[in-house]
Design an enzyme around this catalytic site. Structure first.
Site, PDB file in Angstrom:
ATOM      1  N   ARG A  92       2.929   4.713   6.440  1.00 23.91           N
ATOM      2  CA  ARG A  92       3.379   3.875   7.690  1.00 23.91           C
ATOM      3  C   ARG A  92       3.840   2.424   7.357  1.00 23.91           C
ATOM      4  NH1 ARG A  92      -2.430   4.431  10.269  1.00 23.91           N
ATOM      5  NH2 ARG A  92      -2.906   3.670   8.224  1.00 23.91           N
ATOM      6  N   HIS A 112      -2.329  -4.317   5.108  1.00 23.36           N
ATOM      7  CA  HIS A 112      -2.061  -3.957   6.513  1.00 23.36           C
ATOM      8  C   HIS A 112      -3.187  -3.237   7.699  1.00 23.36           C
ATOM      9  CE1 HIS A 112      -2.378   0.425   5.767  1.00 23.36           C
ATOM     10  NE2 HIS A 112      -2.102   0.210   4.712  1.00 23.36           N
ATOM     11  N   CYS A 146       0.988  -1.242  -0.015  1.00 23.04           N
ATOM     12  CA  CYS A 146       0.030   0.047  -0.073  1.00 23.04           C
ATOM     13  C   CYS A 146       0.962   1.265  -0.137  1.00 23.04           C
ATOM     14  CB  CYS A 146      -0.826   0.082   1.232  1.00 23.04           C
ATOM     15  SG  CYS A 146      -2.110   1.340   1.209  1.00 23.04           S
TER      16      CYS A 146
END
Length: 202
Positions: free
Chosen positions: A43, A99, A39
């Site tokens: 983060r 995630h 993605c």
């Protein structure tokens, strides 16, 4: 921008000199062993998660770690990168990594209004199969978590529709992996042969 410029200065002053030999070799040699499809979320940093060195991963990042299924005549940056990774670089492994707290999956799980983001809404249609697999009785954080996992499975299925991937799988020169990374704990779950996600042993 000041932070980025400061970071660049630290890289040139501290990091690059310590790895000058590696970068000199990489300047003329590009042979990553794996393609990592993750993605765009800031983060989730593939090289950090896997402790990979420069040159070890070929990376595709996009909203929702999505892979459009093969459509004859259609091209995109994702499709071209997959084709290049297999046809030119000869990677032997492809990881699709979802995630926790994924914004794309949260939007779908919560049925958020994306009318003001038409490109995003169109792109997220590549997760329709994952959304259809979710039990409608599940809501909230549990729905997002379930959708993240179903989405990894759906994108692996989409990946297998691409001729370059199908050929490599038939020759047994390629292995596909499904991962889910938890931002808060650093834990990674991997899709096993039974279709379940289990914690990936260190």
């Amino acid at each position: 921008m000041p932070n980025l410029a400061d970071g660049l200065g630290r890289f040139q002053r501290d990091v690059f000199p310590a790895k000058a030999g590696l970068f000199a070799r990489l300047a003329g040699d590009h042979r990553p062993g794996a393609l990592f499809i993750g993605c765009s979320d800031a983060r989730v940093v593939p090289e950090l998660i896997t402790s990979a060195e420069a040159g070890e991963l070929f990376v595709i990042r996009n909203a929702g770690n999505l892979v459009p299924p093969h459509t004859p005549g259609a091209a995109s940056g994702v499709v071209a990168s997959i084709e290049y990774a297999l046809g030119v670089l000869g990677v032997s492994d492809i990881v699709v990594c979802g995630h926790s707290a994924c914004g794309a999956m949260t939007a779908l799980a919560e049925g958020q209004d994306l009318s003001g983001l038409p490109a995003v809404a169109g792109w997220l249609r590549h997760a329709d199969a994952a959304r259809a697999a979710i039990d409608p009785e599940i809501t909230g954080a549990a729905a997002v978590s379930a959708l993240v996992r179903h989405n990894v499975v759906a994108q692996l299925a989409n990946l297998a529709t691409h001729p370059a991937v199908a050929r490599a799988l038939s020759r047994r020169t390629l292995t596909l992996h499904g991962w889910v990374y938890d931002i808060g704990t650093g834990r990674v779950e991997a899709l096993d042969a039974d279709g379940d996600f289990t914690t990936l042993a260190a």
